[in-house]
Motif scaffolding. Structure first.
Motif, short mmCIF file in Angstrom:
data_model
loop_
_atom_site.label_atom_id
_atom_site.label_comp_id
_atom_site.label_asym_id
_atom_site.label_seq_id
_atom_site.Cartn_x
_atom_site.Cartn_y
_atom_site.Cartn_z
N MET A 1 -6.27 7.56 0.14
CA MET A 1 -6.45 6.22 -0.39
C MET A 1 -7.93 5.90 -0.57
N ALA A 2 -8.74 6.28 0.40
CA ALA A 2 -10.19 6.04 0.30
C ALA A 2 -10.78 6.76 -0.91
N LEU A 3 -10.27 7.95 -1.20
CA LEU A 3 -10.74 8.70 -2.37
C LEU A 3 -10.22 8.08 -3.66
N ALA A 4 -8.99 7.62 -3.65
CA ALA A 4 -8.36 7.10 -4.86
C ALA A 4 -9.00 5.82 -5.36
N MET B 1 0.84 -1.19 0.00
CA MET B 1 0.00 0.00 0.00
C MET B 1 0.87 1.24 0.00
N ALA B 2 0.53 2.21 -0.78
CA ALA B 2 1.28 3.44 -0.83
C ALA B 2 1.22 4.16 0.51
N GLY C 1 -0.14 2.53 -9.36
CA GLY C 1 0.09 1.99 -10.70
C GLY C 1 1.01 0.78 -10.64
N PHE C 2 1.60 0.44 -11.76
CA PHE C 2 2.47 -0.72 -11.81
C PHE C 2 3.84 -0.42 -11.21
N ARG D 1 -5.20 9.63 -7.11
CA ARG D 1 -4.40 8.49 -7.57
C ARG D 1 -3.01 8.92 -8.00
N ASP D 2 -2.93 10.05 -8.70
CA ASP D 2 -1.61 10.57 -9.11
C ASP D 2 -0.76 10.93 -7.90
#
Length: 312
Positions: A31-34, A1-2, A66-67, A60-61
């Protein structure tokens, strides 16, 4: 997790009024928003889908979702926590215990020990760390403080202190059950000491409300949404999620055990681990790991005593 080092106010285009609406809807972290869908966000807080899509993309950005190369990705497994029952026979089929970041489904007929397991692992979670908290969602009226007392005393824990770290809710309908999981998501966003979520049982209310083949599609859609929210909570907040499940008899099964878990492929595909339990010989309980992404399908026998699970 980021790793989150920013809050919602750090996202351009999100003002105080929007933040208030997001937090009122239980979306209090980046995170909840992303991870929410634009359609769901639009409906939840009353903004256009285009605007919802924009702020979700910015979240998200910001988190760099992402990968990434596999050798970095696998290091996330270093944060996985495991909690066992204390019975080596049972814990061995899970390679040490129930795993955080995943859903473990435990299914079996009545009297197979599913609820006993739910109570035992609750106490074991509290035993592991004095700061740990647990959440117990009861859909069948099975939560019992006296059973927790037995397990607490066996592990030299004070029952009053144990009960102070368990948060219980009784669900009365499938919609109520889903609403309570919305509340769980709000709770774990604000407090990282919640380490276990038990849902006992997952399908009871869905099964009683949606009767007949004509309602099957609607039931499965709701159940699918419910399970994906549970999986999201487990994954993002690194929590152990255990759901118990009822069973039915498959009339097309002419040979072997006709027992099948309720919920079909929806539940099967959403559960990371699946354990089947049934009464065994001489008062024992038989358990088998029937599905796992990385473990063999091992089985075991154990006894349920006043103090907990013990090897046969």
């Amino acid at each position: 997790m980021a790793t989150e080092t920013k809050d919602l106010s750090s996202i351009p285009g999100i003002g105080p009024a929007t933040i208030m609406r997001l937090e009122a809807a239980g979306i209090s972290t980046l995170m909840a928003l992303a991870i929410i869908s634009p359609q769901e966000l639009s409906t939840t807080i009353g903004m256009s889908e285009a605007s919802a899509r924009k702020i979700i993309k910015k979240a998200r950005d910001s988190l760099n979702l992402g990968f990434e190369v596999a050798k970095n990705f696998i290091h996330k497994r270093d944060n996985v926590d495991k909690i066992g029952t204390g019975c080596s026979n049972f814990d061995s089929i899970l390679n040490g215990g129930f795993e955080s970041g995943s859903i473990t489904e435990v299914y079996g007929q009545y009297g197979s020990g599913k609820t006993q397991l739910s109570h035992l692992i609750t106490v074991k979670t509290l035993l592991k760390n004095k700061k740990n908290k647990t959440i117990f969602l009861d859909s069948e009226g099975t939560f019992r403080a006296d059973r927790l007392k037995d397990f607490a005393e066996a592990n030299k824990l004070d029952i009053d202190e144990v009960l102070a770290r368990i948060y219980v809710a009784r669900a009365h309908s499938s919609d109520h059950q889903m609403l309570l999981i919305d509340e769980v998501e709000k709770m774990v966003q604000k407090d990282d000491t919640y380490k276990l979520l038990v849902v006992d049982s997952l399908t009871s209310l869905f099964r009683s409300e949606f009767i007949g083949r004509g309602t099957l599609a609607t039931r499965q859609q709701k159940l699918n949404k419910h399970l994906h929210q549970l999986l999201r909570i487990a994954d993002i907040y690194n929590i152990i999620v255990i759901v118990t499940n009822q069973v039915m008899s498959d009339p097309a099964q002419y040979y072997g055990d006709p027992t099948k878990p309720v919920g079909g492929n929806i539940v099967g595909h959403s559960s990371t681990f699946r354990i089947y339990m049934r009464p065994g010989k001489s008062g024992s309980i038989y358990a088998k790991l029937v599905d796992s992404p990385n473990l063999p399908n091992l089985d075991c026998n154990f006894l349920i005593t006043k103090e907990g699970f013990v090897n046969v």
